[in-house]
Scaffold this motif. Structure first.
Motif: not given
Length: 321
Positions: A244-250
């Motif tokens: 469930t990990y997601e880095p900040e991009q937009e």
């Protein structure tokens, strides 16, 4: 050291009519620190933008901040009442029936930290994926701005819907309720400081393993790729383990897929709870109606149009799951 905290304990005992839990002993004295940090953040943002009114949100910004702090006050009061009425007694019963007693030493406290984080992760994930628990958590996500006051945006329903049950297994295997609640209090205190846009992304290693402001901004996003991501409290370990990990991009767009358009304290606390029961009571097979309690918040049953007692704004870019 004991005498240092004695006036605090005595004062809180007089206030609550009982001895405070370690959770309360951490969070309540931290309130001046939380407010001071928010004011420093506000001053920093105002100087940086050259606008002390923070007019990017005009009066909306201040309405959001007031809603945040008023929800936080309700959370503190309701939490104290729930502890007084039944939660503390329930954990006493669980502790009396534990399977084992963990000794208290450095090693077991470190182990307890990771156990508490695991309990928190599954509470947090369930609060997003099961509507019964989402009724308690949704108020935290209805904020459309991000600053430290957003951390105060909590619900009066915590004890009622049973968020405490996620920590029962840890107590049953032998970690004391005080230790678990104390670590949870430290967890929540830490999270105050990750609700901000004033801190940019940090070193990649820190971003990968720690719940940073960047990671938590993602968690509050309604952007398609950000929905239901980054549940960790202090660490991101379990987000990596469970995918469930997601880095900040937009840039993050804050809020929920069905955004409530209100700053009313009662509406923010109760809108999803009321709508869930109204959906469940609407005509249809009872087996389908009951699914409104445990299906994901956006689940729809065939032939039934979801009920919204108060005005909501649907964001089509967010997938319905």
């Amino acid at each position: 050291m004991e005498s240092l905290f004695e006036p605090v304990v005595s004062g809180m005992t007089a206030l609550f009519g009982r001895e405070p839990t370690l959770n309360e002993m951490i969070l309540i004295p931290m309130i001046p620190v939380f407010v001071s940090a928010f004011l420093i953040e506000w001053l920093y943002t105002a100087i940086k933008s050259g606008d002390s009114s923070l007019s990017q949100g005009k009066s909306f910004w201040w309405r959001e901040v007031f809603a945040n702090f008023s929800l936080g006050a309700g959370y503190y009061v309701s939490g104290a009442l729930m502890n007084l009425l039944f939660v503390a007694a329930l954990f006493t019963v669980v502790w009396d029936n534990r399977f084992y007693t963990m000794p208290i030493n450095l090693g077991t406290v470190i182990l307890a930290f990771f156990v508490q984080e695991l309990c928190y992760y599954w509470y947090h994930r369930t609060a997003h994926r099961v509507r019964w628990f989402w009724t308690q958590h949704v108020s935290h996500h209805t904020g459309e701005i991000m600053n430290m006051s957003t951390a105060a945006r909590q619900s009066i329903l915590n004890g009622f819907v049973g968020t405490w049950m996620f920590y029962v297994p840890a107590v049953l295997i032998g970690f004391t309720p005080e230790l678990m609640l104390g670590l949870l209090g430290a967890n929540l205190a830490f999270q105050w400081f990750v609700h901000t846009e004033s801190v940019p992304k940090l070193h990649p290693w820190i971003e990968r393993w720690i719940n940073t402001p960047s990671n938590h901004r993602v968690h509050h996003g309604r952007n398609k790729q950000y929905v239901d991501k980054n549940y960790g409290g202090v660490i991101m370990l379990y987000d990596h383990l469970f995918g469930t990990y997601e880095p900040e991009q937009e840039q993050v767009i804050y809020g929920t897929p069905r955004q409530i358009k209100s700053h009313n304290w009662f509406v923010l606390n109760l809108h999803e709870f009321v709508d869930m029961f109204r959906d469940a009571m609407a005509p249809g097979p009872i087996s389908e109606r009951l699914k409104h309690f445990w299906k994901p918040p956006a689940w729809q049953r065939e032939g039934h149009e979801p009920i919204h007692t108060w005005t909501v704004e649907r964001h089509e870019e967010v997938p319905v799951k």
